[in-house]
Design an enzyme around this catalytic site. Sequence first.
Site, PDB file in Angstrom:
ATOM      1  N   GLU A  82      -5.145  -8.618   0.677  1.00 51.54           N
ATOM      2  CA  GLU A  82      -5.801  -8.245   1.938  1.00 51.54           C
ATOM      3  C   GLU A  82      -7.270  -8.029   1.666  1.00 51.54           C
ATOM      4  O   GLU A  82      -7.653  -7.361   0.697  1.00 51.54           O
ATOM      5  CB  GLU A  82      -5.264  -6.927   2.520  1.00 51.54           C
ATOM      6  CG  GLU A  82      -3.933  -7.013   3.189  1.00 51.54           C
ATOM      7  CD  GLU A  82      -3.523  -5.696   3.851  1.00 51.54           C
ATOM      8  OE1 GLU A  82      -4.404  -4.882   4.211  1.00 51.54           O
ATOM      9  OE2 GLU A  82      -2.310  -5.480   3.994  1.00 51.54           O
ATOM     10  N   GLU A  91       0.814  -1.220   0.000  1.00 54.40           N
ATOM     11  CA  GLU A  91       0.000   0.000   0.000  1.00 54.40           C
ATOM     12  C   GLU A  91       0.851   1.276   0.000  1.00 54.40           C
ATOM     13  O   GLU A  91       0.756   2.096   0.911  1.00 54.40           O
ATOM     14  CB  GLU A  91      -0.942   0.010   1.194  1.00 54.40           C
ATOM     15  CG  GLU A  91      -1.937  -1.134   1.176  1.00 54.40           C
ATOM     16  CD  GLU A  91      -2.932  -1.082   2.342  1.00 54.40           C
ATOM     17  OE1 GLU A  91      -2.800  -0.202   3.219  1.00 54.40           O
ATOM     18  OE2 GLU A  91      -3.841  -1.914   2.358  1.00 54.40           O
TER      19      GLU A  91
HETATM   20  O1  IFM Z   1      -3.992  -3.187   9.169  1.00 50.82           O
HETATM   21  C1  IFM Z   1      -4.000  -2.624   7.882  1.00 50.82           C
HETATM   22  C2  IFM Z   1      -2.810  -3.083   7.092  1.00 50.82           C
HETATM   23  O2  IFM Z   1      -1.619  -2.798   7.738  1.00 50.82           O
HETATM   24  C3  IFM Z   1      -2.789  -2.399   5.749  1.00 50.82           C
HETATM   25  N1  IFM Z   1      -4.061  -2.551   5.075  1.00 50.82           N
HETATM   26  C4  IFM Z   1      -5.250  -2.260   5.806  1.00 50.82           C
HETATM   27  C5  IFM Z   1      -5.250  -3.000   7.138  1.00 50.82           C
HETATM   28  C6  IFM Z   1      -6.536  -2.673   7.925  1.00 50.82           C
HETATM   29  O3  IFM Z   1      -6.586  -1.310   8.207  1.00 50.82           O
END
Ligand code: IFM
Length: 463
Positions: free
Chosen positions: A367, A184
């Site tokens: 994710e 990210e």
């Molecule tokens: O916990 C975070 C992660 O570190 C990066 N993506 C989003 C998740 C939830 O907020």
Amino acid sequence: MTDFPRPAVPNGFPARVEPERHLIPRDFVWGVSTSAYQIEGAAKVDGRGPGIWDAYCREPGRIAGGDNGEVACDHYHRYAEDVALLGKVGVAAYRFSVAWPRVLPAGRGAANEAGLDFYDRLVDAVLRAGIEPWLCLYHWDLPQALQDEGGWLNRDSAAWFADYAALIAGRLGDRVRRFATFNEPSVFALFGYGFAWHPPAVADPAALHKAIHHVNLAHGGAVDALRAQARAPSIGCIHSMQPARAAGGRTAADEAAAALLSAYWNEAFPAPQNRGEYPPLLARAIAPHVRDGDMARIHRPVDWFGLNHYSPIFARADAAAPLGFAWADAPDDVPKTQMGWQVDPWAFRDTLIDVGRRYGLPVYVMENGAGTVEQPDASGNVVDLERVGYLAVYLSALYDALAAGADVRGYFVWSLLDNFEWGSGYNNRFGLVYVDYPTQRRIPKASAYWYAYLIRGIMGRVP
Ligand code: IFM
């Protein structure tokens, strides 16, 4: 394949009870993800150097409850137990990140053997469990020593990162095949340099534009270093992709705000990395930082597109804000998780289809998950049906994307464990496994059993 009906009432999501097995490729990868600072703890152990989150957490008022990642889930000492949990869930793949400050305490120069040994042990344990390790080089924990030299605002950061990538690939690339450069990048860049919500807590468009370009250069350099040092690397970058929508009165100015947020969030990294160009809305602002040959250095061939997806995001016009727009909450009348994130599986389906078309790469969902506030019930179980429902409808959306022809090759739940959720500290839990922080006891939640059942049912992997 028909579209799902839109829910008539909030929280009345349609979920397919049975996954549509015929849509799922045989080699589809089911996994879970974590990140170093969020779970490892052991912040001052075995020669780990300070990282930017250590310092940031110490600043009063930054993190809910004054929390920090010093102990977190103590995964550094309990990794064997956590790998056993991976085995019980039955995942085929485990995505983790390496803490740069643990392996290079000063960010560059002398490596910390004890830190490298930890990742050796972790990778070996994961492989012994029959699980494929997916290694992410950077999940937001820059060594403080490099921040002191300007961090991502220093153009040398690209070379620092490439050297770090070479070190890790040289050490682990005989056993690890899957590498991600960044997790990210748009989030840590925008929150760190645009909104001042993450370290280094700057809100300055000029700094943001410079950081974006340097992180992109770092990505390109790391891709080359990984290819040179690892045995047979399969490389990607993991991007947060969420539709950006106008909040407020939804005026033309709000729509423009949403378009600008989308350019920063969804395009500032994938477009140069995969197409060699900055998005039109940002190109002029970033141009002063671009030198001859830079775009070719950034646009290196990668093997897959890592996609993190949760929820639409919102912006409204705000002439007084540094970027000319403000972050906004989701509207009141949409279903949300306890964390306030809109539940919108259609956005997930559309994003999966769009990303594949745009960049022509196989997509791995690295994710997806739900943030909740929860605790064990009187019998000690954590029955997180909200998370099960969220995951079920999002997987329904993924099956729809597959049916529409999207080349989606894997799905990783965020996260294996409850963990340090950045600015909200330990309040919000994303784990399939509950962590009782005072005792460090792990309690698999209903969602862990549900995911294990789903994987076993689809792939015949018996936990
Ligand atoms: O916990 C975070 C992660 O570190 C990066 N993506 C989003 C998740 C939830 O907020």
